[in-house]
Scaffold this motif. Structure first.
Motif, PDB file in Angstrom:
ATOM      1  N   CYS A  23     -72.047 -20.437 -97.314  1.00 52.63           N
ATOM      2  CA  CYS A  23     -71.659 -19.690 -96.121  1.00 52.63           C
ATOM      3  C   CYS A  23     -72.595 -18.516 -95.852  1.00 52.63           C
ATOM      4  CB  CYS A  23     -70.224 -19.181 -96.262  1.00 52.63           C
ATOM      5  SG  CYS A  23     -68.978 -20.432 -95.975  1.00 52.63           S
ATOM      6  N   GLY A  28     -74.756 -18.200 -92.598  1.00 44.01           N
ATOM      7  CA  GLY A  28     -74.618 -16.860 -92.041  1.00 44.01           C
ATOM      8  C   GLY A  28     -75.913 -16.153 -91.729  1.00 44.01           C
ATOM      9  N   LYS A  31     -78.187 -17.505 -88.895  1.00 45.77           N
ATOM     10  CA  LYS A  31     -77.613 -17.259 -87.569  1.00 45.77           C
ATOM     11  C   LYS A  31     -77.823 -15.811 -87.141  1.00 45.77           C
ATOM     12  CE  LYS A  31     -75.819 -21.273 -86.695  1.00 45.77           C
ATOM     13  NZ  LYS A  31     -76.276 -22.092 -85.603  1.00 45.77           N
ATOM     14  N   LEU A  32     -77.747 -14.892 -88.090  1.00 47.05           N
ATOM     15  CA  LEU A  32     -77.932 -13.476 -87.754  1.00 47.05           C
ATOM     16  C   LEU A  32     -79.378 -13.159 -87.394  1.00 47.05           C
ATOM     17  CD1 LEU A  32     -75.747 -11.684 -90.448  1.00 47.05           C
ATOM     18  CD2 LEU A  32     -75.216 -12.019 -88.041  1.00 47.05           C
ATOM     19  N   SER A  34     -81.636 -15.292 -86.069  1.00 43.39           N
ATOM     20  CA  SER A  34     -82.257 -16.218 -85.111  1.00 43.39           C
ATOM     21  C   SER A  34     -82.677 -15.528 -83.809  1.00 43.39           C
ATOM     22  CB  SER A  34     -81.312 -17.374 -84.804  1.00 43.39           C
ATOM     23  OG  SER A  34     -80.216 -16.916 -84.039  1.00 43.39           O
ATOM     24  N   ASP A  39     -75.808 -17.099 -81.405  1.00 43.87           N
ATOM     25  CA  ASP A  39     -75.931 -17.274 -82.848  1.00 43.87           C
ATOM     26  C   ASP A  39     -75.514 -16.012 -83.591  1.00 43.87           C
ATOM     27  OD1 ASP A  39     -76.778 -19.857 -82.624  1.00 43.87           O
ATOM     28  OD2 ASP A  39     -78.907 -19.403 -82.882  1.00 43.87           O
ATOM     29  N   GLY A  43     -72.687 -16.007 -86.366  1.00 39.63           N
ATOM     30  CA  GLY A  43     -73.042 -15.558 -87.706  1.00 39.63           C
ATOM     31  C   GLY A  43     -72.121 -14.465 -88.209  1.00 39.63           C
ATOM     32  N   LEU A  47     -69.787 -14.809 -91.502  1.00 43.08           N
ATOM     33  CA  LEU A  47     -69.945 -13.900 -92.642  1.00 43.08           C
ATOM     34  C   LEU A  47     -68.734 -13.023 -92.894  1.00 43.08           C
ATOM     35  CD1 LEU A  47     -73.637 -12.699 -92.433  1.00 43.08           C
ATOM     36  CD2 LEU A  47     -72.603 -14.159 -94.141  1.00 43.08           C
TER      37      LEU A  47
END
Length: 75
Positions: A23, A28, A31-32, A34, A39, A43, A47
């Motif tokens: 995860c 997580g 995605k943060l 990107s 996203d 994210g 998280l």
């Protein structure tokens, strides 16, 4: 049967650690970082909402199985 429950308690705790790793590292952080707004929101949800709920649930279930809370002689 109690021995199997204790072994499976260790398995549940190990599964909680694996889920926490996936995860955070796989879902997580990418995605943060990107750059997309969608996203970023996803994210943050992964998280700070989903990861603690899933990991704590699995770890507590494993801990209770490990200490024998689910044994039949407790009732």
């Amino acid at each position: 049967m109690e021995g199997i429950k204790k072994i499976l308690g260790i398995v549940w705790i190990a599964l909680a650690l694996v889920v926490a790793y996936f995860c955070i590292v796989i879902f997580g952080i990418p995605k943060l970082t990107s750059g997309s707004q969608d996203d970023l929101v996803f994210g943050i949800i992964i998280l700070f909402v989903l990861t603690p709920i899933i990991v704590l649930g699995l770890a507590l279930f494993g801990y209770y199985a490990l200490i024998g809370e689910y044994n039949d002689d407790k009732m």
